[in-house]
Design a protein around this motif. Structure first.
Motif, PDB file in Angstrom:
ATOM      1  N   LEU A  84       0.916  -1.332  -0.073  1.00 45.70           N
ATOM      2  CA  LEU A  84       0.020  -0.078   0.011  1.00 45.70           C
ATOM      3  C   LEU A  84       0.743   1.050  -0.185  1.00 45.70           C
ATOM      4  CD1 LEU A  84      -2.774  -1.226   2.362  1.00 45.70           C
ATOM      5  CD2 LEU A  84      -3.169  -0.558   0.236  1.00 45.70           C
ATOM      6  N   ILE A  85       1.902   1.312   0.953  1.00 48.38           N
ATOM      7  CA  ILE A  85       2.854   2.292   0.549  1.00 48.38           C
ATOM      8  C   ILE A  85       3.418   2.442  -0.642  1.00 48.38           C
ATOM      9  CG2 ILE A  85       5.108   3.056   1.627  1.00 48.38           C
ATOM     10  CD1 ILE A  85       4.492   2.056   4.355  1.00 48.38           C
ATOM     11  N   ALA A  86       3.710   1.309  -1.391  1.00 48.42           N
ATOM     12  CA  ALA A  86       4.370   1.711  -2.642  1.00 48.42           C
ATOM     13  C   ALA A  86       3.392   1.981  -3.611  1.00 48.42           C
ATOM     14  CB  ALA A  86       5.127   0.342  -3.095  1.00 48.42           C
ATOM     15  N   ALA A  87       2.210   1.461  -3.420  1.00 46.46           N
ATOM     16  CA  ALA A  87       1.000   2.077  -4.436  1.00 46.46           C
ATOM     17  C   ALA A  87       0.671   3.463  -4.267  1.00 46.46           C
ATOM     18  CB  ALA A  87      -0.198   1.039  -4.268  1.00 46.46           C
ATOM     19  N   GLY A  88       0.892   4.054  -3.163  1.00 45.32           N
ATOM     20  CA  GLY A  88       0.493   5.123  -2.815  1.00 45.32           C
ATOM     21  C   GLY A  88       1.672   6.311  -3.419  1.00 45.32           C
ATOM     22  N   LYS A  89       2.879   5.817  -3.434  1.00 40.62           N
ATOM     23  CA  LYS A  89       3.819   6.658  -4.050  1.00 40.62           C
ATOM     24  C   LYS A  89       3.712   6.486  -5.486  1.00 40.62           C
ATOM     25  CE  LYS A  89       8.984   6.717  -4.678  1.00 40.62           C
ATOM     26  NZ  LYS A  89      10.322   6.113  -4.385  1.00 40.62           N
ATOM     27  N   LEU A 148       4.690  10.788   0.058  1.00 40.69           N
ATOM     28  CA  LEU A 148       4.693  12.355  -0.025  1.00 40.69           C
ATOM     29  C   LEU A 148       5.905  13.091  -0.778  1.00 40.69           C
ATOM     30  CD1 LEU A 148       3.822  12.692   3.874  1.00 40.69           C
ATOM     31  CD2 LEU A 148       2.235  12.816   2.116  1.00 40.69           C
ATOM     32  N   ARG A 149       6.785  11.981  -1.205  1.00 36.52           N
ATOM     33  CA  ARG A 149       7.954  12.588  -1.980  1.00 36.52           C
ATOM     34  C   ARG A 149       7.303  13.396  -3.234  1.00 36.52           C
ATOM     35  NH1 ARG A 149      13.440   9.242  -1.831  1.00 36.52           N
ATOM     36  NH2 ARG A 149      13.079   7.886  -0.210  1.00 36.52           N
ATOM     37  N   PRO A 150       6.522  12.712  -4.153  1.00 37.08           N
ATOM     38  CA  PRO A 150       5.927  13.146  -5.281  1.00 37.08           C
ATOM     39  C   PRO A 150       5.169  14.724  -4.916  1.00 37.08           C
ATOM     40  CG  PRO A 150       5.615  11.136  -5.369  1.00 37.08           C
ATOM     41  CD  PRO A 150       5.880  11.324  -4.182  1.00 37.08           C
ATOM     42  N   LEU A 177       0.643  18.907   7.400  1.00 38.89           N
ATOM     43  CA  LEU A 177       0.240  18.050   8.588  1.00 38.89           C
ATOM     44  C   LEU A 177      -0.262  16.447   7.891  1.00 38.89           C
ATOM     45  CD1 LEU A 177      -2.324  20.045  10.732  1.00 38.89           C
ATOM     46  CD2 LEU A 177      -0.052  19.456  11.253  1.00 38.89           C
ATOM     47  N   LEU A 178       0.197  16.412   6.720  1.00 40.85           N
ATOM     48  CA  LEU A 178      -0.186  15.088   5.996  1.00 40.85           C
ATOM     49  C   LEU A 178       0.640  13.942   6.667  1.00 40.85           C
ATOM     50  CD1 LEU A 178      -0.476  15.996   2.226  1.00 40.85           C
ATOM     51  CD2 LEU A 178      -2.155  15.327   3.741  1.00 40.85           C
ATOM     52  N   SER A 179       1.827  14.314   7.057  1.00 41.74           N
ATOM     53  CA  SER A 179       2.657  13.266   7.641  1.00 41.74           C
ATOM     54  C   SER A 179       1.978  12.652   8.994  1.00 41.74           C
ATOM     55  CB  SER A 179       4.161  13.711   7.673  1.00 41.74           C
ATOM     56  OG  SER A 179       4.074  14.632   8.459  1.00 41.74           O
TER      57      SER A 179
END
Length: 342
Positions: free
Chosen positions: A110-115, A250-252, A316-318
């Motif tokens: 899920l983390i990879a999919a979000g990125k 959040l990188r992109p 505040l997203l993180s």
């Protein structure tokens, strides 16, 4: 009431910070430059030769406000470990999840999919503003990344997830320079690598990612999670693996778009970089000030969070994502929902 957490960044060499009643007194060459109320500060990040008094460090630690030391050029050196907040049961659940291969794999996917989804959105947004030839290449890269997203549910190990993410990353960085509209002859990218930076884009990415990683580590600690126990990133001594996990999606959205905006608006120019012997590149002090000022503005920008359906400052997203992950680890959510930018 909503509070946007504030971080104090100090990069002027020779600066001295000390406690003055309930304020941080900022001095350069024994001259007072500022008095900042301590209750307005949620963390301090210093670059290079910056001194803090022991009493200030102690006060910040007691109030759960971390201090991060970076080299003059932005490389992470150390960070205070303030008293942990949160429930010990949450950290126990986090460690148990990290020891469960199936649950770790599910979170990593899920983390990879979000990125990857946010990278795809970034490319498509840039394609709408690019010239025809560049737009076609950006859209093709977005389609190729979409194929990698479809492969993620088929991965059977975290290593396979990392491999899929790595394939998408190569596609993304190959076309990253096509999203630039200014000074392309100077802002080139050979390939994505960490340190030492050998081109201006890598120097920018290394610097901004360091700042973002610090924000994500603070978010983990604020919720009560252990920043070192992650799911997508391998566990290594001294590595804040969970902070790096949260940073991926959040990188992109925060870091990459900040760099593109600064270059395309010509707020960063070749004058903000130093080319060293041996082929390495660093950012000037003025360039770093420009970046930090822009990131501070970005943190205040509001976006609609797809899960909460409320306008939320980017800064505040993180913290929101850390809380969502904590809810999943406690068993309050069946899955971890990554942040998907629109």
């Amino acid at each position: 009431m909503r509070q946007l957490l504030n971080t104090l960044y100090i990069q002027t060499q020779g600066t001295y910070l000390h406690l003055d009643t309930d304020n941080i007194r900022v001095e350069v060459e024994r001259t007072k430059k500022a008095m900042l109320p301590l209750h307005h500060i949620e963390g301090v990040v210093v670059f290079g030769n910056v001194l803090l008094s022991p009493f200030l460090i102690h006060r910040l630690a007691r109030e759960h406000k971390p201090v991060t030391w970076l080299s003059e050029h932005g490389r992470f050196m150390a960070r205070t470990e303030t008293p942990m907040s949160g429930n010990v049961l949450l950290r126990t659940a986090q460690h148990a999840c990290a020891g469960n291969a199936a649950r770790t794999l599910a979170i990593a996917r899920l983390i990879a999919a979000g990125k990857l989804q946010n990278q795809k959105v970034t490319l498509l947004r840039a394609a709408r503003e690019a010239e025809a030839d560049d737009a076609a290449l950006l859209r093709q890269a977005a389609r190729d990344i979409n194929v990698q997203i479809a492969c993620l549910p088929l991965t059977e190990t975290v290593d396979e997830v990392r491999g899929t993410e790595g394939t998408a990353a190569r596609l993304y960085w190959e076309v990253f320079p096509l999203m630039l509209r200014q000074s392309r002859d100077f802002f080139w990218l050979s390939e994505r690598h960490r340190r030492p930076a050998r081109d201006p884009i890598n120097a920018l990415l290394n610097f901004v990612y360091t700042v973002l990683a610090n924000d994500c580590a603070s978010a983990c600690q604020a919720v009560g999670l252990d920043p070192q126990i992650g799911f997508l990133h391998a566990l290594r001594p001294g590595r804040s693996s969970l902070a790096l996990d949260l940073m991926e999606e959040l990188r992109p959205v925060i870091a990459d778009r900040a760099i593109l905006t600064l270059i395309n608006r010509q707020q960063l120019t070749p004058r903000d970089f130093v080319l060293h012997e041996g082929g390495t590149v660093s950012i000037t002090e003025e360039g770093r000030k420009t970046i930090l000022a822009h990131l501070a503005e970005r943190r205040r920008e509001e976006v609609m969070h797809p899960l909460t359906a409320r306008k939320t400052p980017l800064g505040l997203l993180s913290h929101i994502q850390a809380r969502l992950l904590a809810q999943h680890l406690r068993g309050d959510r069946p899955h971890y929902p990554p942040y998907l930018h629109r």
